[in-house]
Design an enzyme around this catalytic site. Structure first.
Site, PDB file in Angstrom:
ATOM      1  N   ASP A  15       0.878  -1.153  -0.008  1.00  0.00           N
ATOM      2  CA  ASP A  15       0.125  -0.148  -0.246  1.00  0.00           C
ATOM      3  C   ASP A  15       0.704   1.230   0.222  1.00  0.00           C
ATOM      4  O   ASP A  15       0.403   2.151  -0.799  1.00  0.00           O
ATOM      5  CB  ASP A  15      -1.001   0.027   1.187  1.00  0.00           C
ATOM      6  CG  ASP A  15      -1.943  -0.812   1.152  1.00  0.00           C
ATOM      7  OD1 ASP A  15      -2.093  -1.913   0.407  1.00  0.00           O
ATOM      8  OD2 ASP A  15      -3.007  -0.817   1.803  1.00  0.00           O
ATOM      9  N   ARG A  95       1.048   5.888  16.613  1.00  0.00           N
ATOM     10  CA  ARG A  95       0.740   6.657  15.702  1.00  0.00           C
ATOM     11  C   ARG A  95       1.316   8.229  15.940  1.00  0.00           C
ATOM     12  O   ARG A  95       2.019   8.777  15.330  1.00  0.00           O
ATOM     13  CB  ARG A  95      -0.587   6.951  15.249  1.00  0.00           C
ATOM     14  CG  ARG A  95      -1.318   5.783  14.957  1.00  0.00           C
ATOM     15  CD  ARG A  95      -0.622   5.116  13.670  1.00  0.00           C
ATOM     16  NE  ARG A  95      -1.015   3.953  13.019  1.00  0.00           N
ATOM     17  CZ  ARG A  95      -0.567   3.024  12.855  1.00  0.00           C
ATOM     18  NH1 ARG A  95       1.003   2.778  12.937  1.00  0.00           N
ATOM     19  NH2 ARG A  95      -1.013   1.951  12.262  1.00  0.00           N
ATOM     20  N   SER A 176      -5.696  -7.661   8.034  1.00  0.00           N
ATOM     21  CA  SER A 176      -4.727  -6.796   7.889  1.00  0.00           C
ATOM     22  C   SER A 176      -4.073  -6.810   9.536  1.00  0.00           C
ATOM     23  O   SER A 176      -4.684  -6.996  10.403  1.00  0.00           O
ATOM     24  CB  SER A 176      -5.479  -5.419   7.906  1.00  0.00           C
ATOM     25  OG  SER A 176      -4.824  -4.385   8.763  1.00  0.00           O
TER      26      SER A 176
HETATM   27  N1  ARG Z   1      -8.450  -0.948  15.549  1.00  0.00           N
HETATM   28  C1  ARG Z   1      -7.056  -0.597  16.142  1.00  0.00           C
HETATM   29  C2  ARG Z   1      -6.960   0.817  16.405  1.00  0.00           C
HETATM   30  O1  ARG Z   1      -7.667   1.489  15.861  1.00  0.00           O
HETATM   31  C3  ARG Z   1      -6.020  -1.148  15.221  1.00  0.00           C
HETATM   32  C4  ARG Z   1      -5.934  -0.596  13.903  1.00  0.00           C
HETATM   33  C5  ARG Z   1      -5.055  -0.985  13.120  1.00  0.00           C
HETATM   34  N2  ARG Z   1      -4.944  -2.432  12.915  1.00  0.00           N
HETATM   35  C6  ARG Z   1      -4.765  -3.164  11.668  1.00  0.00           C
HETATM   36  N3  ARG Z   1      -4.724  -4.336  11.721  1.00  0.00           N
HETATM   37  N4  ARG Z   1      -4.532  -2.604  10.590  1.00  0.00           N
HETATM   38  O2  ARG Z   1      -6.333   1.250  17.221  1.00  0.00           O
END
Ligand code: ARG
Length: 404
Positions: A15, A95, A176
């Site tokens: 991606d 993040r 994912s």
């Molecule tokens: N649901 C979790 C959050 O929003 C993880 C998101 C990312 N996870 C992933 N498998 N892409 O913090």
């Protein structure tokens, strides 16, 4: 407005490789690929290679493992942060750190724009962009997933093939993954059916409880002012400590969570998490608080846990309300020092002992034997006044012919 130079948060996956190429084509300007090593298993030489071959002007890889655990994971554990009763926030905590370092790279390389590969339906776009806005309001923000015309995976693959971006030939995993030193998260694909059990071969950090050893393992974790500092008496750096606990908890199958959660954007989503070491720290920290923390301070703090977790989940790591909360949490942790003993067995972990030089536990007070500090007669008046209004209500109800 057209950017002059872009820094992209790049993972080396399909991606963000497509995004890299798309940015180069669309904006016709240099693009720096920035990779954050926060403990995910990755062949960084291969990622660097792939970044350059896809057209990146520069590939910057930063080791953020210690900072991640020290300045993001530990402060969250210090506050007992859990989102909606289950999620220890492993992705949400990563993040703001990635975005913060990305901004630093943008400043170093004289870029005027930052881009990320988060989709338009998730939490991560919010977390990245709130951090950009809080720390570098002058930067332009590019979110390709919300801008381009590709409609599905097929369009993306076609674009990749057209531009010679290698599309993995191995069958793509049917979900994912987002991984770091604190957790691995799985969502999407076959997990979108909340009734469907995750396949056993999905899990990367923990064995299944069925395959865990038949013998329990004991473990000691020590804290100083709410921060983990040692395992079994050995002082370790934050990242090393967490890595060791991941290994130990992982081999006992500890730390799996399967839940449906509320995303910030209003979607319910099924997530599966493994947070082995974090689960031990979470348990142990609370147990040490039980021993050392004043009751009212604890209850007041407890009332704020959902709010604290929500701030992290929503992406407000860098915000005035978070600063205020963290100052309060730090104040509550001054006595949370000591050692907790845990027992691990077949997917479970529980506390079996705790000790602290700051303990508020007085054996003499809790004992059933006679003591001098506490006069049992005092309890009589205490209960009478506590119950006064309950009694009054019952009597009035009775007089009015109602039920009690
Ligand atoms: N649901 C979790 C959050 O929003 C993880 C998101 C990312 N996870 C992933 N498998 N892409 O913090």
């Amino acid at each position: 407005m057209k950017p002059k130079k872009i820094v992209l948060a790049y993972s080396g996956g399909l991606d963000t490789s497509i995004i890299l190429k798309w940015l180069l084509e669309k904006y016709q300007c240099p693009v720096v690929a920035f990779c954050a090593d926060i403990g995910q298993e990755e062949d960084w030489d291969a990622v660097r290679e792939k970044g350059f071959s896809t057209g990146a002007t520069e590939v910057v890889i930063r080791d953020l493992k210690e900072e991640f655990v020290k300045d993001f994971v530990f402060p969250a554990l210090k506050a007992n942060a859990v989102y909606e009763g289950g999620y220890l926030l492993g992705t949400a905590l990563a993040r703001p750190l990635i975005a913060k370092e990305q901004i630093r790279v943008a400043q170093e390389f004289g870029a005027d724009a930052v881009a990320h590969g988060a989709t338009g339906k998730g939490n991560d776009q919010v977390r990245f962009e709130l951090t950009y806005m809080a720390l570098a309001p002058e930067l332009k923000i590019i979110a390709p997933w919300r801008e381009w015309e590709f409609r599905g995976r097929e369009d993306l693959i076609a674009f990749a093939e057209k531009h010679g971006i290698p599309v993995p030939v191995t069958k793509e995993k049917p979900y994912s993954i987002d991984a770091n030193l604190f957790h691995t998260s799985y969502e999407g694909g076959i997990l979108e059916d909340p009734w469907q059990e995750p396949p056993e071969d999905m899990f990367q950090m923990t064995v299944s409880p069925e395959k865990a050893p038949d013998k329990p393992e004991y473990l000691e974790v020590s804290f100083e002012e709410g921060v983990p500092v040692a395992v079994n008496g050995e002082t370790l750096s934050p990242a090393k400590l967490l890595a060791l606990l991941n290994e130990i908890a992982g081999r006992h199958g500890v730390g799996r969570v399967d839940m449906v959660e509320n995303r910030f954007v209003g979607i319910k989503s099924r997530g599966v998490y493994e947070t082995p070491g974090g689960t031990l720290l979470h348990l142990a920290h609370r147990a040490l608080e039980h021993l050392t923390m004043d009751r009212e301070v604890m209850h007041l703090r407890d009332s704020l846990i959902p709010r604290f977790a929500e701030l992290i989940y929503y992406g407000f790591w860098y915000s005035p309300e978070m600063e205020a909360m963290r100052a309060f949490i730090d104040e509550t942790q001054k006595n949370v020092s000591g050692t907790v003993r845990l027992k691990l067995y077949k997917g479970n972990a529980w506390v079996v002992g705790r000790k602290s030089p700051k303990s508020l536990y007085l054996k003499e007070l809790a004992t059933f034997e006679a003591d001098t500090l506490y006069d049992q007669k005092d309890a009589e008046g205490f209960i009478k006044l506590q119950g006064l209004r309950l009694k009054v209500r019952a009597l009035i109800n009775e007089k009015r012919g109602g039920s009690r």
